[in-house]
Design an enzyme around this catalytic site. Structure first.
Site, short mmCIF file in Angstrom:
data_model
loop_
_atom_site.label_atom_id
_atom_site.label_comp_id
_atom_site.label_asym_id
_atom_site.label_seq_id
_atom_site.Cartn_x
_atom_site.Cartn_y
_atom_site.Cartn_z
N ASP A 68 -10.81 10.51 9.64
CA ASP A 68 -10.55 10.07 8.26
C ASP A 68 -11.09 8.66 8.04
O ASP A 68 -10.39 7.78 7.54
CB ASP A 68 -9.05 10.12 7.97
CG ASP A 68 -8.76 10.06 6.46
OD1 ASP A 68 -9.68 10.38 5.67
OD2 ASP A 68 -7.64 9.72 6.08
N GLY B 195 3.45 7.98 3.25
CA GLY B 195 4.45 6.95 3.18
C GLY B 195 3.97 5.69 2.49
O GLY B 195 3.00 5.70 1.74
N GLY C 225 0.82 -1.20 0.00
CA GLY C 225 0.00 0.00 0.00
C GLY C 225 0.85 1.25 0.00
O GLY C 225 2.05 1.22 0.32
#
Length: 996
Positions: free
Chosen positions: A834, A714, A709
Site C-alpha cells: 500500500d 482508525g 489523521g
C-alpha cells in the site's frame, strides 16, 4: 390612412408577442441557471452559489448580470471560486449571454455542444479547469465570439476546421491541453485574430504558410508541440508581433539575414530547444524593443557579431547550448555592446565554442545583473577583478574553461552571490579570505583546479552554504575546525584529492545535516573521531587513501542512515565491529588496512558485491565468496569433559534445564490460551510497555485537537509520553472487521525490521480500556513534517515552503532505499502492498519514512506469502495498486515496484494518478511518457520544481532520468519492471551528477 392603421395593429401584435416571449424566456433563463447550479459542486457548502435560490430574482444572484431593459442574463462570472462538477447542456438556452467566465476552478467533463447556441456570446473563458473531450465544433456558430480562452484543461482531439467562420475572433488561447493534429490552415482566414496561443499541446506538422495573413497578430505562441519544418517566410510579414514563441519543437533551418528588421515591435522571442543552425543574423540588433531573446539549445554557430547596443530594454539573453564561436581575436566583443543594455539581468552563453580572454569591461555590464554564465567554453587568461562590480549577481558560473591565475579577492563584494561554480579550470593561488563575505552563497564548487594553500577559516561566515566542493586541488595544511561549524552544510562536502594533513577535527560531529562527506586521498592522520557519529544524516562517508589509524569507533553504530562507507587504504587495525552488520550499508570498503579477527557474516558482509576486504592479511572467516582463510578452532581442555564430577554436574544441569523448559512451555501455552487478547507476535526487541491510561493522558483524552489523521482502520493522534516524548498514536477502530488483522499485520511486519527510512514503532498496545472494551493501538515516533501527500498537494490555506527538486529526489531515494531493504535485506521479505504519499512520513530534516504496514505481507522462500485472511481481497489503493492485482495475481515485490513508480511520477508531475484528466485509458504513465517523446518535459512537470536554481539543462536531464525510472517501474508486465536495488543506485547517480 388604412395602410397606417393596419401597420399599427401589426406593430401592437408584434409587441404583445415579443413581451410574452420575453417573459417566457425569463423563465427559461431561471431554469437554465438552476440546472447549471445542480451540476456544480461547491466545496464551501453553497457559499459561492448560496444566493442562487427562489428568494430573489436570478438577476440578483452572485456572478449573474442581466440586461437593464429585458432582464435577460448577459454575463456570468464565477471565476476562482473553487467550484467543480460539470457544465449543464442547458447553458445553451441562455441566448442573451455575452460573457461567460468559469476560469480557475476544477470543472471536468466535456464542454457541451449546446454552448454553440449562444449566438450572442462574445467572451468564453473556461481556462484553468479540467474539461475533457473534444472542442465542440458547434462553437463556430457563435459568430460574435471575440475571446475564446480554453487553455490549461485536458481537451483532446483536433482544432475544428469550422473555426474559420469566427470572423470576429481576436484572441484564442488553447495552451496546455492535449490537442493533436496540425495547426489548421483555416486559422489564417480569421484576419481579426490578435492572439493565437497554442503552446503545450501535441500539435504536429508544419507551421501553416497562411498564418502570415494575420496582419493584426501580436502574440503567436506555438511552443511545446511537435511542430517540424522551417519557419515559413510568410511569418516575417507579421510586423505587429510582440511575442513570437516557437520553442520546444522540431523546427530547423537558419534565420534569414533580415530577421531582426521584420519585427519592429517584438518584445519576446523564444526559439529555444529546436534544431536551428547557421549564424545569428546581425539584424537581431535592430529588435530595439526586445526584452527577452532566447536562442538556447539549438545548433547556431559562427561568430557572435550582433551589435546589442541598441537593445536598451533587454532583460534576458539566453544563448547557451549552441556552437557559437569563431576563434577571432575580438570573439568576446559582444560583451562590450551589452554594457549598453542597462536593464540586463540574465546573460547565459554557456556551452558554446567561445574563445579568448574575459575582458575587463565585463565589470561594466548592468548593475542589475542577476545571472551570468559563460561556463563550458574555451576562455583563458585571468578572471578580471572587475567581476566584483556585478554586485547584484546571485549566480556566477565560469566552470569548464581554461582560466588561470588566482580567484580575484573582489568576489567578496558580491554579497548577493548564491551559486559560484568555478570547477574545471586551471586556477592557482589561494582561496581568498574574502570568501567569508559571501553570507548568502549556498553552492561553492572550486574543484578540479590548481588551488593551493590552506582552506581559509573565514569560511565559517558562509552560513548559508549547503554544498562545498574543493576536490582535485593542491590544498594543504590542516582542515580548519571553522569549516565544520558551517551547520548549514547538508548536501555535500568534498575535500578529497588534496594534500590536507593532521587529524580529522572532532568538530566534524557538528555537521548534523550533511548527507555526503568525502575527505579521501589526503594525508590525514590520527584516529577517526567518535564524534563522527553525530552526523546523523550522513549517507556516504569516504575516508580512504589517508593515514588514519586505530580502530573503527564504536559510536559509529548509531549512524543508522549510512549507506556507503569507504575506509580503505589507511592504517586502521583491530577487529571489524559486528555493529556494521546492522547498518543499511550497500557499499562497504575496508581493503588495504590491518584489521584482524573473524569477519562478520550478516548485513553488507553477506554480499560479496557490497563489501571489500582485500589486503587485510589477519582477517579470517566470512562468506566463502570472499575467499578468506578459515578461522582457527579453539581447543578445549579434554580433562574438563572426563572429570566424573563435571559429568554428573552436566547431566544434572541438563535434566534440570529440560524440566524447566517443559514447565515453562506448559505455563506459556496455558497463559496464551487464557489471555486471548495478547498480541500474536512480539518483536525481537522488547517494546516499551504503555498502558491505556498513559495513552489517554498523553492525548488529553484523545482530544480532537490532537487528531492528526484518520483512515479506514482508525484514527491517529499526536501525544506526549513522559519516557519517550512526542509520538503518534494510531488507535484501531475495532468495529471495522479488518482492523484487528491490520493491527497484527503491522506488528508482524515491524517486529524486526529497522531502517533509517522506515517508521519506527515504539510499541504495539493491546489491552482493555476503562470501560472494559478491547483496545488496540500502535505507537510510532512522531514525524514533524507530516506526510508526503500534504507536501505534493497542499491545500490553499496551508502555508509551507516550496517542495523543491532536490527535496523530492532525496525523498525518492529514501523511499526506494526502504523498499530495497524490505525486499532484499530482511530475513523475511516484506511486501508493503500500500505504497502511496499518505503512507510516507517526513521528519524534521525532511527525511522520508515509509509507514502503515497494515496490509503488508511477509514472504518466506519455502512457505510463500503470509495470508491473514482469505477475505482481505485486492490490496492497495486505486491508482497505486499494480494492474495484475485486479486480475487476482499474488502479491509480489514487483507490485510494490509499480506503486513506487506511480509515486515517483506523481512527485514529478504534481498530479495524482486519480486526477480527473486520466480517463479512457489515458493515465499518468501515458502523460509523462508523451512528454519524453515530445521533447516537452517542462510542460508536464510540477511548476514548483521548475523554479530550481539548477542550470536548466542539468535540471531537465535530472527530470528526464527520473521520469525514465518511473516509467521503468510501471511497466505493464511485472517481469519487465526494475528492481529496487537498481532504482536506488540510479537515483543516487542522478543526485551525484546533478547536485555535486
Amino acid at each position: 390612412m388604412r395602410f397606417w392603421l393596419v401597420l399599427q395593429q401589426w406593430a401592437l401584435l408584434i409587441l404583445i408577442i415579443t413581451t410574452d416571449a420575453l417573459n417566457n424566456n425569463n423563465e427559461t433563463d431561471r431554469v437554465s441557471l438552476l440546472a447549471m447550479k445542480s451540476k456544480i459542486l461547491d466545496p464551501f457548502g453553497g457559499g459561492a452559489l448560496s444566493s442562487w435560490n427562489e428568494s430573489s430574482h436570478f438577476c440578483n444572484w452572485e456572478g449573474v448580470v442581466c440586461g437593464k431593459r429585458h432582464k435577460r442574463v448577459t454575463r456570468i462570472r464565477l471565476s476562482s471560486l473553487g467550484l467543480s462538477g460539470t457544465l449543464s447542456p442547458l447553458v445553451g438556452n441562455l441566448t442573451f449571454l455575452r460573457q461567460f467566465w468559469l476560469d480557475n476552478n476544477t470543472f471536468h467533463g466535456e464542454i457541451p455542444s449546446e454552448i454553440g447556441g449562444l449566438y450572442r456570446l462574445e467572451r468564453l473563458v473556461l481556462e484553468m479547469n479540467s474539461f475533457q473531450g473534444r472542442i465542440p465544433a458547434s462553437l463556430s456558430h457563435c459568430s460574435n465570439l471575440t475571446h475564446l480562452y480554453i487553455g490549461f484543461n485536458n481537451l483532446m482531439g483536433t482544432l475544428p476546421e469550422e473555426f474559420n467562420s469566427l470572423s470576429m475572433l481576436k484572441k484564442i488561447n488553447l495552451h496546455h491541453n492535449n490537442l493533436t493534429g496540425g495547426i489548421p490552415k483555416s486559422l489564417g482566414n480569421i484576419t481579426s485574430l490578435e492572439v493565437l496561443s497554442a503552446a503545450g499541446n501535441l500539435f504536429g506538422g508544419t507551421i501553416p504558410n497562411n498564418l502570415g495573413q494575420l496582419k493584426n497578430l501580436v502574440f503567436l505562441g506555438l511552443a511545446g508541440n511537435q511542430i517540424s519544418g522551417m519557419i515559413p517566410s510568410s511569418l516575417y510579414n507579421l510586423s505587429n508581433l510582440n511575442l513570437l514563441s516557437l520553442s520546444f519543437n522540431n523546427l530547423h533551418g537558419s534565420l534569414p539575414p533580415y530577421f531582426g528588421n521584420m519585427f519592429p515591435h517584438l518584445e519576446r522571442l523564444e526559439l529555444h530547444v529546436n534544431n536551428f543552425t547557421g549564424q545569428l543574423p546581425n539584424s537581431i540588433g535592430n529588435l530595439t524593443k526586445a526584452v527577452e531573446l532566447v536562442f538556447a539549445y539549438n545548433e547556431f554557430s559562427g561568430k557572435l557579431a550582433v551589435d546589442f547596443s541598441k537593445l536598451v530594454n533587454l532583460v534576458t539573453l539566453h544563448l547557451h547550448f549552441n556552437n557559437l564561436g569563431s576563434g577571432d581575436f575580438d570573439e568576446m566583443h559582444f560583451l562590450e555592446w551589452l554594457t549598453n543594455c542597462s536593464s540586463l539581468e540574465k546573460l547565459n552563453a554557456a556551452f558554446n565554442e567561445l574563445r579568448g580572454v574575459l575582458p575587463d569591461f565585463v565589470g561594466n555590464l548592468s548593475s542589475n545583473m542577476d545571472f551570468f554564465s559563460l561556463s563550458t567554453n574555451h576562455l583563458q587568461g585571468r578572471i578580471p577583478p572587475t567581476i566584483g562590480n556585478l554586485i547584484n549577481v546571485s549566480h556566477l558560473s565560469l566552470f569548464n574553461n581554461r582560466f588561470t591565475g588566482p580567484i580575484p579577492s573582489t568576489i567578496g563584494k558580491l554579497q548577493n552571490l548564491q551559486r559560484f561554480p568555478l570547477f574545471g579550470n586551471q586556477l592557482s593561488g589561494t582561496i581568498p579570505d574574502s570568501i567569508g563575505n559571501l553570507s548568502l552563497v549556498y553552492d561553492l564548487d572550486f574543484s578540479n583546479n590548481n588551488l593551493e594553500g590552506t582552506i581559509p577559516s573565514s569560511i565559517d561566515n558562509c552560513q548559508s552554504l549547503i554544498s562545498l566542493n574543493l576536490t582535485q586541488n593542491n590544498l594543504s595544511g590542516t582542515i580548519p575546525k571553522e569549516l565544520f561549524q558551517v551547520s548549514s552544510l547538508s548536501i555535500f562536502l568534498d575535500l578529497s584529492h588534496n594534500h590536507l594533513s593532521g587529524p580529522l577535527p572532532s568538530e566534524i560531529g557538528e555537521l548534523k545535516s550533511l548527507v555526503a562527506l568525502d575527505i579521501s586521498n589526503n594525508n590525514l592522520s590520527g584516529e577517526i573521531p567518535g564524534s563522527v557519529s553525530s552526523c546523523t544524516s550522513l549517507e556516504s562517508l569516504f575516508l580512504q587513501g589517508n593515514m588514519l589509524q586505530g580502530s573503527i569507533p564504536k559510536s559509529m553504530e548509531f549512524m543508522r542512515g549510512l549507506q556507503i562507507l569507504d575506509l580503505s587504504s589507511n592504517n586502521l587495525s583491530g577487529q571489524i565491529p559486528t555493529f556494521l552488520e546492522k547498518l543499511s550499508l550497500i557499499n562497504l570498503n575496508l581493503s588495504f588496512n590491518d584489521f584482524n579477527g573473524e569477519l562478520p557474516l550478516h548485513g553488507a558482509f553477506a554480499n560479496s558485491s557490497s563489501v571489500s576486504v582485500y589486503e587485510n592479511d589477519k582477517l579470517c572467516g566470512g562468506i566463502p565468496s570472499l575467499q578468506l582463510p578459515r578461522c582457527p578452532v579453539k581447543k578445549l581442555n579434554r580433562n574438563f569433559f572426563f572429570s566424573s564430577k563435571r559429568i554428573y554436574a552436566i547431566v544434572g544441569a541438563s535434566i534440570l534445564g529440560i524440566l524447566i523448559i517443559i514447565s515453562s512451555l506448559v505455563f506459556y501455552l496455558r497463559k496464551r490460551k487464557r489471555e486471548s487478547k495478547t498480541l500474536e507476535l512480539q518483536p525481537k526487541e522488547s517494546f516499551v510497555q504503555i498502558s491505556y491510561g498513559e495513552l489517554l493522558n498523553a492525548t488529553d483524552g484523545f482530544s480532537s485537537s490532537n487528531l492528526i489523521g484518520a483512515g479506514g482502520f482508525g484514527f491517529v493522534y499526536r501525544g506526549v509520553l513522559d519516557q519517550i516524548g512526542d509520538v503518534a498514536i494510531k488507535v484501531l477502530n475495532l468495529v471495522n472487521p479488518g482492523a484487528t488483522r491490520s493491527f497484527i499485520a503491522e506488528c508482524k511486519a515491524l517486529k524486526s525490521i529497522r531502517h533509517r527510512n522506515l517508521i519506527k514503532i515504539v510499541t504495539c498496545c493491546s489491552s482493555i480500556d476503562f470501560q472494559g472494551n478491547e483496545f488496540k493501538a500502535l505507537v510510532y515516533e512522531l514525524m514533524m513534517n507530516g506526510n508526503l501527500e500534504k507536501w505534493l498537494h497542499p491545500s490553499q490555506d496551508t502555508s509551507r515552503p516550496e517542495f523543491n527538486l532536490l527535496q523530492r529526489l532525496r525523498v525518492a531515494i529514501d523511499v526506494a532505499s526502504a523498499l530495497d531493504y524490505l525486499h532484499n535485506q530482511c530475513e523475511l521479505t516484506v511486501i508493503h502492498c500500500d505504497l502511496k504519499p499518505s503512507n510516507i512520513l517526513l521528519d524534521q530534516q525532511m527525511v522520508a519514512h515509509v509507514g502503515d504496514f497494515g496490509l503488508a505481507r511477509l514472504f518466506h522462500p519455502e512457505i510463500g506469502i503470509s495470508h491473514h485472511s482469505s477475505s482481505m481481497g485486492v490490496l492497495g489503493t486505486v491508482g497505486y495498486a499494480a494492474p495484475e492485482y485486479g486480475l487476482g495475481s499474488e502479491m509480489s515485490m514487483k507490485g510494490d515496484v509499480y506503486s513506487y513508480g506511480i509515486l515517483l511520477l506523481e512527485m514529478l508531475t504534481g498530479k495524482r494518478p486519480t486526477d480527473l484528466m486520466f480517463v479512457h485509458g489515458f493515465n499518468i504513465r501515458n502523460f509523462t511518457s508523451q512528454a519524453l517523446t515530445g521533447n516537452a518535459i517542462e510542460f508536464v512537470m510540477d511548476p514548483v520544481i521548475l523554479k530550481s536554481d539548477i542550470v536548466i539543462g542539468q535540471r531537465d536531464n535530472c527530470l528526464i532520468a527520473m521520469v525514465k525510472i518511473g516509467l521503468a517501474c510501471t511497466e505493464e508486465l511485472p517481469q519487465n519492471r526494475m528492481n529496487m536495488t537498481d532504482v536506488v543506485r540510479e537515483l543516487q547517480q542522478i543526485k551525484k551528477a546533478i547536485f555535486k
